[in-house]
Design a protein around this motif. Structure first.
Motif, short mmCIF file in Angstrom:
data_model
loop_
_atom_site.label_atom_id
_atom_site.label_comp_id
_atom_site.label_asym_id
_atom_site.label_seq_id
_atom_site.Cartn_x
_atom_site.Cartn_y
_atom_site.Cartn_z
N GLU A 1 0.85 -1.19 0.00
CA GLU A 1 0.00 0.00 0.00
C GLU A 1 0.89 1.23 0.00
O GLU A 1 1.82 1.34 0.80
CB GLU A 1 -0.90 0.02 1.24
CG GLU A 1 -1.83 -1.17 1.35
CD GLU A 1 -2.56 -1.21 2.68
OE1 GLU A 1 -1.92 -0.89 3.72
OE2 GLU A 1 -3.75 -1.52 2.70
N GLU B 1 3.89 4.55 -4.32
CA GLU B 1 3.92 4.78 -5.76
C GLU B 1 4.82 5.98 -6.09
O GLU B 1 5.08 6.82 -5.25
CB GLU B 1 2.52 5.07 -6.30
CG GLU B 1 1.50 3.97 -6.06
CD GLU B 1 0.73 4.15 -4.77
OE1 GLU B 1 -0.25 3.41 -4.55
OE2 GLU B 1 1.11 5.03 -3.95
N ARG C 1 -0.01 7.52 -11.43
CA ARG C 1 0.58 6.92 -10.23
C ARG C 1 1.16 5.56 -10.60
O ARG C 1 0.40 4.63 -10.92
CB ARG C 1 -0.47 6.77 -9.13
CG ARG C 1 -1.05 8.08 -8.62
CD ARG C 1 -2.26 7.83 -7.74
NE ARG C 1 -2.75 9.05 -7.12
CZ ARG C 1 -3.52 9.94 -7.74
NH1 ARG C 1 -3.91 9.73 -8.99
NH2 ARG C 1 -3.92 11.03 -7.11
N LYS D 1 2.34 2.22 -9.76
CA LYS D 1 2.37 1.18 -8.73
C LYS D 1 3.45 0.18 -9.10
O LYS D 1 3.35 -0.56 -10.06
CB LYS D 1 1.00 0.48 -8.63
CG LYS D 1 0.93 -0.56 -7.53
CD LYS D 1 1.09 0.07 -6.15
CE LYS D 1 0.93 -0.96 -5.03
NZ LYS D 1 1.16 -0.34 -3.69
N TRP D 2 4.52 0.18 -8.30
CA TRP D 2 5.70 -0.59 -8.65
C TRP D 2 5.44 -2.10 -8.62
O TRP D 2 4.78 -2.62 -7.72
CB TRP D 2 6.84 -0.26 -7.70
CG TRP D 2 7.43 1.08 -7.98
CD1 TRP D 2 7.13 2.26 -7.36
CD2 TRP D 2 8.41 1.39 -8.97
NE1 TRP D 2 7.85 3.28 -7.92
CE2 TRP D 2 8.64 2.79 -8.90
CE3 TRP D 2 9.10 0.62 -9.91
CZ2 TRP D 2 9.56 3.42 -9.74
CZ3 TRP D 2 10.01 1.26 -10.75
CH2 TRP D 2 10.23 2.63 -10.65
#
Length: 334
Positions: A153, A156, A278, A280-281
């Protein structure tokens, strides 16, 4: 190899099915071309399996398109060097799992990256190295194939287009901004980092003196695409001045903040829908962005609960070229 635009995102292209270890010059050139055009400055290579030396080699393949590789000149708070990788550093709060991880002079349990706790503020948004005589052309990050090294969570990396921000302004405001410049301060940048992490080593007066402030046009022209972009850095702006006279502009810092808020869509810096991508890796993501046209910001995450590790590489810089100044009371350029 497939190059495609990111779905439901205002910018970015991703490359599928290309191993950067085997990639040739033509494939790299095609990916970078797509980044400048369809990607609006953001390029993602997916599913890479790279050692630190492989990341170094991949960076070298990209370097001809971004002036060249930039060796790390480390200052207080940055990660220790990685043997054989003079152009790499580590970001995040990741703790070494074993002594000597990645060949570094580290011990198990030691935080081995540079950790800068992020916040949802306008000051989080920035372009890297604007306080340098030749600001960096591009930046790269790689998420290694390491277990539990990315937050589930948060964490980013967010991107917003400074080109789109400029193009959205009325013509009269565009003309006004092209006559302004902003002063960028390494000291302000470092003091902000220190304020967020009290344990971070403090920079010295001698180090500050070695990095004098730089003044750059508030609007820059891209040398490849010819597009005009805002060149703002809410994180380290000292003041705004008139490009012709050098006189300080009243409420200049408020102007930079308002332009930043307009670029990302939210006054608090969280990023509005439709303007911000964004990222998100995922493990194996290798992300490169054009530092001349994109603002970026890390997203907060629970550092007590999660660890984050990214390899970071920088590319050489170039002076910021502004628009030709208009003659007073005229729209003809000099």
């Amino acid at each position: 190899m497939e190059i495609r635009q990111l779905l439901d995102a205002p910018l970015g292209v991703e490359v599928i099915g290309l191993d950067l270890q085997a990639a040739g010059a033509e494939e790299i050139a095609a990916a970078v071309h797509a980044m400048h055009r369809a990607g609006k400055g953001l390029l993602i290579f997916r599913a890479q399996h790279l050692t630190p030396r492989d990341v170094e080699a991949a960076s070298a393949k990209l370097a001809p398109h971004f002036v060249g590789q930039l060796p790390y000149q480390r200052w207080a708070g940055q990660s220790k060097p990685i043997p054989g990788c003079p152009h790499l550093a580590l970001l995040g709060n990741y703790r070494a799992r074993v002594d000597g991880e990645f060949g570094m002079d580290v011990r198990a349990g030691e935080v081995i990256g540079e950790f800068k706790p992020a916040r949802n503020t306008i000051e989080e948004w920035h372009t890297d190295g604007s306080f340098l005589p030749d600001p960096k052309v591009a930046i790269g990050l790689y998420a290694p194939q390491v277990d539990d090294a990315l937050p589930l969570e948060g964490g980013e990396t967010r991107f917003a287009s400074a080109t789109a921000a400029f193009e959205s302004l009325p013509e009269t405001e565009q003309a006004r901004l092209q006559g302004l410049a902003s002063v960028h301060s390494w000291e302000l940048f470092m003091r902000l980092n220190e304020s967020r992490d009290p344990s971070r080593p403090k920079v010295t007066a001698e180090q500050i003196a070695a990095k004098p402030e730089q003044t750059w046009p508030l609007v820059r022209v891209h040398p490849v695409t010819g597009a005009k972009s805002l060149y703002i850095n809410p994180k380290n702006t000292r003041k705004v001045v008139d490009r012709r006279t050098g006189a300080e502009v009243a409420d200049g810092l408020a102007l930079v903040r308002s332009l930043g808020a307009a670029a990302v869509g939210e006054a608090d810096g969280s990023g509005g829908d439709g303007l911000v991508y964004r990222h998100k890796w995922q493990r194996g993501d290798f992300v490169v962005w054009d530092n001349r046209v994109l603002l970026h910001a890390a997203s907060p995450f629970d550092a007590e609960r999660y660890q984050r590790l990214l390899f970071r590489m920088e590319f050489l810089g170039e002076p910021v070229v502004g628009s030709p100044l208009l003659e007073p009371d005229s729209r003809s350029v000099e």
